[in-house]
Design a protein around this motif. Structure first.
Motif, short mmCIF file in Angstrom:
data_model
loop_
_atom_site.label_atom_id
_atom_site.label_comp_id
_atom_site.label_asym_id
_atom_site.label_seq_id
_atom_site.Cartn_x
_atom_site.Cartn_y
_atom_site.Cartn_z
N LYS A 649 -3.53 -7.90 -6.21
CA LYS A 649 -4.21 -6.71 -6.73
C LYS A 649 -5.69 -6.72 -6.35
CE LYS A 649 -1.39 -5.98 -10.90
NZ LYS A 649 -1.43 -6.07 -12.39
N GLY A 653 -6.52 -3.78 -4.14
CA GLY A 653 -7.06 -2.76 -5.03
C GLY A 653 -5.98 -1.96 -5.73
N ARG A 654 -4.76 -2.47 -5.72
CA ARG A 654 -3.63 -1.79 -6.36
C ARG A 654 -2.50 -2.80 -6.57
NH1 ARG A 654 0.14 -1.80 -2.47
NH2 ARG A 654 -0.50 -1.51 -0.28
N LYS A 655 -1.46 -2.39 -7.28
CA LYS A 655 -0.29 -3.24 -7.45
C LYS A 655 0.48 -3.31 -6.13
CE LYS A 655 0.75 -2.69 -12.39
NZ LYS A 655 1.79 -2.30 -13.37
N ASP A 657 3.72 -3.31 -3.55
CA ASP A 657 5.03 -2.65 -3.54
C ASP A 657 5.84 -3.18 -2.36
OD1 ASP A 657 4.71 -1.02 -1.11
OD2 ASP A 657 3.30 0.18 -2.28
#
Length: 671
Positions: A649, A653-655, A657
């Motif tokens: 993360k 800057g995000r989860k 996938d």
């Protein structure tokens, strides 16, 4: 204890404590101690006694519920770093030393250390010293939690009777796992092949082989001998004979050892009230539960099974056309898959893997790898003369380009030899610590062709180098959390991501800059072919990976006591596109499930999900040092002092996938 991430001077007991390091610069470089076989037993006992004394002092310190975790954890880490100074090299040398007596002495010492570590983590006073602390920040909190988990997984909460049984189980498992690995690694068997059976192999390969008095060639199980034979030898019966022998190189004994390990692991899980070893082992992994792993593997299998069958049909069609036989008569066997795949690659994509060695000379490949890593991460590799375990082993100081600061040390052991670990792996021998200034050391061990690498071997080199950098570029507070001490199902992600650097023109085209004498330069046309080759066989590859992972899980399920490992393998492999080959014994040489990756093989694909997602941050410029520096700081430098999902993360800057992964295995990923 260190596990490979995957493939000595005489010192007396009295002088070891002050001579355990070799310094070129007395204020910076720490290198590995060198041993003689006869000295190891006494050194081992002395080091254990030394750590016992230090831990006695540690457990005697006054306790209170207000204890500041920082000072307690720092003391604990200092003690175990001093322990690792000894057992880290011991674990490496048991796999790579040219001296069989030293390898055996190191193995015996590892057993003592394993038993001693069980004693440590079953000590209630030590447990309470850690438990009675309060962490003041996230790093201390994570380290404290990890240590408590180590105590709990060693049975600190169990009854005295169960603790005693657990100790016996762990000691037996350590011995079994060692013997299993030794049976594979030290197998001296040579197979005899006539000159006619070597038809199809290049003269450069044949020239490296030994002959017997009858003029026949003798081949062992080293990768540089086995793999080219399976891809290029025209004689189908010879390939079948070689593959059967290769799968049996662990011997019947290893099937017995694997079953013993399965039963002991199941019993271990029962002591903790778990239904299976898999349930017990998945605690503190990213996947967390058996259900999550099985669903992931089921989803992958559903995706790749049709692709596998399609690729088998393609090979059959190619075989029928090549041999001018009816399609109904075409048949691809497991021992002929690599052969016909290589022929198809040559015919359809004009890629000859043996010719690739001209593009990637071994030394040039290493120099190139150093250069692209230096550019990406702002580091330098400086060769230094230090004592090594074999005269071809190389050592490098790794320094920061801007500050000149020593970051760590790298040993490189590239070429095969008798008694050496047979694949490619990295040992994170020492962990680094920003608190103490201790520098990490990684040992990269491979078994490469001396003249050059094919494109698959170049990927392997880059992959393992990724593990080495993960260790060396770590700047964690505590040495125990350094480098690859992350969740097992994340540990492969940084290395898998780095494999992309062995596939793109922007990086591969630079290999020729380091060739002496000159070598061909990778161009757009060759890159297109290599990408096509990489895409070809995707179904076969991922189907096999899924089989290995599902087999691993099957051996460690709730009915482990009722099954025999070879019977399970026959049934599972028998349901695949190629079926089971009679007389093969793959489970007897499946080193991963006896070397630290048990209930962990799924992690290769789980990690690849994260690797491909992280790769997206580099976009179309793999050589971007700004992204490289951000990756170095957010992923590599952090080691295991943050949960792996938080690391990803922080970088993305995000989860994370899984889209890029499923695009990859279906051939839809945009590059």
């Amino acid at each position: 204890m260190n596990h490979p991430i995957f493939k000595l001077t005489t010192l007396s007991v009295l002088t070891f404590a002050v001579q355990q390091f070799t310094f070129a610069d007395s204020s910076t470089r720490q290198t590995l101690p060198q041993f003689q076989a006869q000295d190891i037993p006494a050194l081992c006992d002395a080091k254990i006694q030394d750590i016992q004394k230090q831990l006695k002092n540690f457990e005697a310190k006054p306790m209170s519920a207000q204890n500041n975790a920082a000072s307690v954890l720092a003391e604990w880490d200092r003690i175990f770093a001093s322990f690792e100074d000894f057992y880290g090299p011991i674990g490496l040398y048991s796999n790579v030393s040219p001296d069989a007596a030293l390898r055996k002495a190191a193995e015996d010492c590892e057993i003592k250390i394993s038993q001693f570590q069980t004693d440590i983590y079953q000590n209630p006073k030590l447990y309470q010293q850690i438990k009675n602390t309060q962490a003041s920040d996230a790093i201390d909190s994570k380290f404290r939690e990890d240590l408590l988990n180590d105590f709990e997984k060693t049975g600190i909460q169990l009854s005295a009777e169960k603790q005693a049984r657990l100790k016996v189980i762990l000691a037996e498992l350590a011995k079994i796992e060692q013997e299993y690995a030794r049976n594979v690694r030290d197998n001296p068997q040579k197979l005899e092949f006539t000159p006619a059976e070597l038809k199809g192999l290049p003269q450069s390969y044949i020239d490296t082989l030994k002959k017997n008095d009858q003029g026949n060639y003798l081949l062992g199980f080293e990768y540089p001998e086995y793999r080219p034979f399976m891809e290029l030898a025209d004689n189908d019966a010879a390939r079948k004979r070689y593959q059967i022998a290769y799968t049996r190189r662990g011997g019947e004994r290893n099937l017995i050892l694997l079953k013993q390990a399965m039963d002991l692991r199941y019993e271990l899980a029962q002591l903790f009230g778990k239904s299976s070893y898999a349930e017990w082992a998945l605690h503190k992994r990213m996947a967390e539960t058996l259900e999550a792993v099985n669903k992931f593997l089921s989803d992958v299998h559903a995706t790749v099974a049709p692709l596998e069958q399609k690729e088998v049909n393609t090979l059959r069609e190619f075989q029928a056309k090549t041999l001018n036989i009816p399609l109904a008569q075409a048949k691809i066997e497991r021992w002929s898959e690599a052969y016909w795949s290589e022929k198809l690659r040559k015919a359809k994509y004009q890629i000859d893997q043996e010719k690739m060695r001209e593009y990637f000379p071994t030394q040039a490949a290493q120099d190139w790898l150093f250069a692209i890593s230096s550019n990406l991460y702002g580091i330098e590799f400086k060769p230094a003369k230090v004592d090594v375990w074999q005269n071809e082993v190389e050592y490098y100081d790794v320094t920061d380009q801007k500050t000149g600061q020593l970051l760590g040390g790298l040993y490189v052991d590239k070429f095969p030899r008798e008694g050496k670990y047979g694949h490619a792996a990295v040992w994170g021998v020492y962990g680094g610590s920003s608190l103490t200034g201790r520098k990490p050391i990684s040992a990269l061990v491979t078994n490469f062709n001396r003249k050059g690498l094919n494109s698959d071997e170049l990927e392997t080199f880059v992959h393992e180098f990724g593990h080495a950098l993960h260790g060396i570029l770590s700047t964690t507070r505590y040495s125990a959390q350094s480098g690859t001490s992350v969740e097992r199902d994340f540990v492969e992600a940084p290395s898998q991501m780095y494999e992309e650097w062995a596939r793109r023109k922007e990086t591969l085209s630079k290999v020729a800059d380091y060739c002496q004498p000159a070598c061909p330069r990778v161009d757009d046309k060759l890159i297109a072919k290599l990408n096509a080759v990489h895409s070809y066989g995707r179904g076969l590859h991922y189907a096999r990976q899924t089989l290995y992972a599902q087999y691993d899980m099957a051996l460690h399920g709730s009915n482990a006591l009722k099954v025999q490992p070879l019977d399970v393998w026959k049934k599972m492999e028998g349901s695949t596109a190629f079926g089971y080959v009679p007389n093969t014994e793959f489970p007897g040489q499946f080193g991963h499930i006896m070397g630290g990756y048990q209930v962990g093989y799924y992690g290769y694909m789980w990690s690849e999900v994260l690797a491909l997602d992280m790769l997206s941050a580099f976009g179309k410029n793999l050589n971007n040092p700004e992204v490289g520096q951000r990756y170095r700081q957010t992923i590599l430098s952090q080691g295991g002092q943050k949960p792996a999902e938080d690391l990803v993360k922080d970088f993305l800057g995000r989860k994370p996938d899984n889209k890029a992964f499923f695009d990859e295995i279906t051939g839809q990923r945009v590059k």
